[in-house]
Structure formats: C-alpha cells, structure tokens
Scaffold this active site. Structure first.
Site, PDB file in Angstrom:
ATOM      1  N   LYS A   1      -7.611   2.976  15.045  1.00  0.00           N
ATOM      2  CA  LYS A   1      -6.338   2.883  14.312  1.00  0.00           C
ATOM      3  C   LYS A   1      -5.490   4.142  14.491  1.00  0.00           C
ATOM      4  CE  LYS A   1      -8.073  -0.326  10.817  1.00  0.00           C
ATOM      5  NZ  LYS A   1      -7.844  -0.913   9.502  1.00  0.00           N
TER       6      LYS A   1
ATOM      7  N   LYS B   1       0.878 -26.837  -8.331  1.00  0.00           N
ATOM      8  CA  LYS B   1      -0.551 -26.609  -8.563  1.00  0.00           C
ATOM      9  C   LYS B   1      -1.347 -27.767  -7.959  1.00  0.00           C
ATOM     10  CE  LYS B   1      -3.998 -26.095 -12.132  1.00  0.00           C
ATOM     11  NZ  LYS B   1      -4.334 -26.221 -13.526  1.00  0.00           N
TER      12      LYS B   1
ATOM     13  N   PHE C   1      -9.026   4.509   4.748  1.00  0.00           N
ATOM     14  CA  PHE C   1     -10.264   4.402   3.980  1.00  0.00           C
ATOM     15  C   PHE C   1     -11.175   3.372   4.639  1.00  0.00           C
ATOM     16  CE2 PHE C   1     -10.167   6.685  -0.133  1.00  0.00           C
ATOM     17  CZ  PHE C   1      -9.040   7.423   0.138  1.00  0.00           C
TER      18      PHE C   1
ATOM     19  N   ASP D   1      -7.676  -9.419   4.418  1.00  0.00           N
ATOM     20  CA  ASP D   1      -7.565  -9.622   5.863  1.00  0.00           C
ATOM     21  C   ASP D   1      -7.011 -10.999   6.194  1.00  0.00           C
ATOM     22  OD1 ASP D   1      -8.528  -7.106   6.699  1.00  0.00           O
ATOM     23  OD2 ASP D   1     -10.561  -7.718   6.139  1.00  0.00           O
TER      24      ASP D   1
ATOM     25  N   ASN E   1      -9.479  -9.468  -4.234  1.00  0.00           N
ATOM     26  CA  ASN E   1     -10.731  -8.712  -4.209  1.00  0.00           C
ATOM     27  C   ASN E   1     -10.798  -7.787  -5.419  1.00  0.00           C
ATOM     28  OD1 ASN E   1      -9.700  -5.967  -3.442  1.00  0.00           O
ATOM     29  ND2 ASN E   1      -8.928  -7.159  -1.708  1.00  0.00           N
TER      30      ASN E   1
ATOM     31  N   LYS F   1     -13.085   3.518  13.348  1.00  0.00           N
ATOM     32  CA  LYS F   1     -11.786   3.250  12.704  1.00  0.00           C
ATOM     33  C   LYS F   1     -10.800   4.379  12.995  1.00  0.00           C
ATOM     34  CE  LYS F   1     -12.604   0.669   9.423  1.00  0.00           C
ATOM     35  NZ  LYS F   1     -13.136   0.146   8.171  1.00  0.00           N
TER      36      LYS F   1
HETATM   37  O1  C5P Z   1     -10.492  -2.261   9.072  1.00  0.00           O
HETATM   38  P1  C5P Z   1     -10.562  -2.056   7.591  1.00  0.00           P
HETATM   39  O2  C5P Z   1      -9.946  -3.148   6.805  1.00  0.00           O
HETATM   40  O3  C5P Z   1     -11.923  -1.718   7.089  1.00  0.00           O
HETATM   41  O4  C5P Z   1      -9.676  -0.728   7.396  1.00  0.00           O
HETATM   42  C1  C5P Z   1      -9.503  -0.163   6.167  1.00  0.00           C
HETATM   43  C2  C5P Z   1      -8.295   0.717   6.183  1.00  0.00           C
HETATM   44  O5  C5P Z   1      -7.177   0.024   6.751  1.00  0.00           O
HETATM   45  C3  C5P Z   1      -7.847   1.066   4.766  1.00  0.00           C
HETATM   46  O6  C5P Z   1      -7.256   2.347   4.826  1.00  0.00           O
HETATM   47  C4  C5P Z   1      -6.865  -0.043   4.442  1.00  0.00           C
HETATM   48  O7  C5P Z   1      -5.939   0.369   3.444  1.00  0.00           O
HETATM   49  C5  C5P Z   1      -6.195  -0.286   5.780  1.00  0.00           C
HETATM   50  N1  C5P Z   1      -5.807  -1.688   5.975  1.00  0.00           N
HETATM   51  C6  C5P Z   1      -4.482  -2.036   6.089  1.00  0.00           C
HETATM   52  N2  C5P Z   1      -4.133  -3.343   6.321  1.00  0.00           N
HETATM   53  C7  C5P Z   1      -5.073  -4.290   6.449  1.00  0.00           C
HETATM   54  C8  C5P Z   1      -6.427  -3.961   6.355  1.00  0.00           C
HETATM   55  C9  C5P Z   1      -6.766  -2.647   6.104  1.00  0.00           C
HETATM   56  O8  C5P Z   1      -3.607  -1.174   5.948  1.00  0.00           O
HETATM   57  N3  C5P Z   1      -4.709  -5.534   6.672  1.00  0.00           N
END
Ligand code: C5P
Length: 407
Positions: free
Chosen positions: A345, A293, A327, A283, A214, A341
């Site tokens: 979390k 390759k 974040f 994700d 990304n 969130k």
């Molecule tokens: O749920 P979302 O991906 O929007 O959450 C964002 C927050 O969770 C950010 O602080 C990001 O660094 C953390 N995050 C993480 N591991 C993931 C996805 C997001 O630590 N797989």
C-alpha cells in the site's frame, strides 16, 4: 489546547499539594523559569500550610490560585482559564489524597478542578510515606492515571519526613525537569500540520434497516485525532458510525458507507500532511440496496457482494509526499502481514495488532501493537488506546520531520 494568549512562551501550571516536600516546588519553579517557561502556581489549601502563596507569587511574578473563591482577576472562570493556559500541568509534590481525587475525577478544590478541566498532559511527581506509596489503592489510582495518559515521575528511596527510610521521596528535580521538557517539546510538535484520520467501522446497507458492519469502536482513531489536535495539528476525522462524541478541536465528518468515507477522505487529502487510517472499512458491500425493507418471508437465499475500494491503497498510489500510516488487525504472522501491507500500500508505517488476543484490540480500552516501518519493527508494551495514540503521534512527528528533511 495549549496557551492561547502568548504562544511564544510556554506555560507550565504547577500544582502544589500539602506535604513536607512542598518547599521543593519553589526550586522547581526557579528551574522552570530559568528555561524561559512561564509558571503559574495552583495550591491546595493544605499546601499553603507548608509554603506561603506569597513566596510563589514572588518567584513566578504571577497570581497564585489557592481557592475556587479567589478574586478571579481578569477571567470570570479562573480554573478554566488556567486549565487552558497550561501547555503541561505538573503536580509536584502530589499527595496520595490528590492522586486519589484525580483518579476519581473529583473537583472539590482549585487544583483538582483545574486538573480535571485541562487538556494538557499531567506530569505527576508523587511524594508520600512508603506505606502510602505502596498501598494497593495508590497503585491502582496511579495506574488509572497512567492509562489516561498522565506521566508519573516515580519517587526515589531515601529518608522520609516521618523518619522512615524507603520509597516515597519526591523525585530529584532533574527527573521532573526532564519529564516536563519532554512533554513541552511534544505539546506543539504537530503545529501547522494537517492530519487526516479515518476511524470506526463502515456500514454497508442491505435495506433501510439492515447492514453489513463490524465491531470497530473507533476508540483508537478518536484518541489519535484528539492527541494530534492537542499537539497543535489541524485535524480532520472521517468517522464511520460510532457511539463516541466528536473529539475537541477536531473537524469531524460523519459518514456511513465505505464509498462515503472514500469521498470524504478524497476531499480532505489534497492538503493533508499525513493520513492515519484506523478505520475498519468493510471490504464488501451488497451489490443491490433494497429501498424497501425486505420482508421476512421474501428473504433471498443469498446476498451478492461486490468489493469496496481500498481507500488507503488508493492514497498510496496517488501520494507524492504525504505521510501514510495504516493499521493491520491480524490473527497470525502479524509482523509478516504488516510488512507486506507497508509495501503493497506504499505506506510509511503500519501499526499492527494481534486481534486473536482476548481483551485487547476491538472494542476494549487496551491494546498491544507493533510498529513496522522501513527501518524495522518495534513492539510497544500493552497500554491504553490513549497511551498508544501518544506513541503513534510521536511516530508521526518523527516521520514528518524525516519528510521535511527529504524535501
Ligand atoms: O488490507 P487491510 O484491510 O487489512 O488494511 C488495513 C488498513 O487499510 C487500515 O489502515 C484500513 O483503515 C485501511 N483500509 C482502507 N480501505 C479499505 C480497507 C482497509 O482504507 N477498504
């Protein structure tokens, strides 16, 4: 970082530039010293025409730097040692010329060279004629310096040396003192803390040359890591692939994938006081990695993805008293999603931004965020990532104090 020789006394390096208000630097020196602060003066050549270095030498009981070619005394590179000693670097009065040089990063005298070399916050108190103060060039230069994290103590209106009446008079001493006190108080407010920061994207490989990634630049996380280190914290930065160089005084661990990031975070989490998760962790990852390759003609119709672990969520489940800051990059209902969130979390603070706003967020240098915690929501003005990093470090400092009181 701050002074390394005697950390029980804080040091202000006081830069004095050539304008009629230079004599007020003597009063400022006395006010600082009355509060037990060590003052080391550095003057431009022009400033010495308004105040004698001997006056400052006597007031401060310290050598006064007036030239790059001074007798260096105990240090072979005087401007660097001065720059390192500063807990806060004050320039009062600051002329339009020195402000322009600072904005450009020029280093052609002892003052600007020291200012360029310091990691301490610059507190700049301008003093000049009204027209010079209002000039577009001066406005732009000051904005550049603000975006880089300098604190500007705005001049007041009044009678000026040239006979004009208007804005441009050096701010009242008490205003400059307030700014210095505030910056000194946060110059070491994260001492003895271990802060873990995640930053950048993760890359999830499909084959040796292709990946899912990304657009995260890592700038926010790096700025936060640097700010926390500057304020005395021991910082571990776990970073995905970025074009940025390792921040100063930060233990930087480079990783590529989400699983590698998770492992590195887990290793450092045990003794962390706080985690600031700025990383844009992918994700998903491809279910299979092709070690060769994949040829153009043999490309599959689809790539099967599996979920990556949510690193921060895992920390939220395991935490006992670690402060967790997450974040949220959203395109709609920013505050509502941020609050969700925060709860889901088990976080202490969510820094949320609307990534649909052009020019802000991903990649750029500016951002606009809201801070969401148990107490409520606060909106910060649009600012550089560096300035936002400072506000987040302020929040971290507050949350750590709240935690200490609970424990
Ligand atoms: O749920 P979302 O991906 O929007 O959450 C964002 C927050 O969770 C950010 O602080 C990001 O660094 C953390 N995050 C993480 N591991 C993931 C996805 C997001 O630590 N797989």
């Amino acid at each position: 970082m701050g002074s390394t020789h005697d950390t029980s006394v804080q040091t202000v390096v006081l830069g004095i530039t050539g304008c009629i208000a230079a004599y007020k630097a003597c009063e400022l020196t006395r006010a600082l010293m009355r509060e037990g602060i060590r003052v080391k003066a550095v003057m431009t050549e022009a400033a010495t025409h308004f105040v004698g270095p001997l006056t400052l030498r006597t007031l401060t009981d310290q050598p006064v730097a007036v030239s790059l070619w001074d007798d260096p005394g105990s240090s072979p590179v005087h401007h660097i040692s001065l720059a390192e000693e500063a807990d806060v670097f004050v320039i009062a009065p600051a002329t339009a010329n020195v402000i322009a040089k600072l904005a450009q990063g020029r280093a052609d005298d002892i003052l600007t060279t020291t200012a360029l070399a310091t990691e301490a916050t610059l507190v700049i108190a301008p003093a000049m004629n009204t027209h010079m103060w209002r000039a577009e060039a001066t406005r732009a230069n000051l904005q550049t310096l603000r975006d880089r994290g300098a604190v500007i103590v705005e001049p007041e209106s009044g009678e000026l040396a040239c006979g004009d009446v208007g804005e441009g008079r050096l701010a009242p001493l008490e205003d400059i003192m307030d700014a210095v006190r505030y910056e000194l108080s946060r110059s070491l407010d994260l001492s003895d803390r271990h802060v873990l920061v995640t930053a950048g994207p993760t890359y999830e490989p499909i084959d040796p040359v292709r990946f899912i990634g990304n657009a995260s630049s890592g700038k926010t996380g790096y700025a936060i890591a640097e700010e926390c280190a500057r304020r005395g914290a021991r910082v571990t930065l776990v970073s995905g692939p970025t074009a940025l160089s390792d921040p100063f005084e930060v233990d930087t661990v480079r990783v590529t994938t989400a699983l590698e990031m998770q492992a590195a975070v887990r290793r450092a989490f045990g003794d962390a006081d706080a985690v600031i998760a700025t990383a844009a962790v992918s994700d998903f990852r491809p279910e299979v990695f092709s070690s060769d390759k994949v040829k153009k003609g043999e490309a599959p119709d689809s790539v099967r993805l599996v979920r990556n672990p949510d690193i921060l969520e895992g920390l939220g489940e395991d935490k006992i008293d670690t402060v967790l800051i997450g974040f949220a990059a959203e395109t709609q209902d920013v505050e509502q999603y941020a609050r969700l969130k925060l709860e889901s979390k088990n976080l202490d603070l969510v820094v949320a931004n609307d990534v649909s706003v052009p020019g802000l967020g991903f990649g750029g240098d500016m951002n606009k965020v809201i801070l969401v915690d148990r107490h409520g929501t606060r909106e910060l003005p649009t600012a550089s990532k560096r300035v936002i990093a400072r506000s987040i470090a302020d929040e971290l400092s507050r949350l750590l104090c709240e935690r200490d009181i609970r424990l």
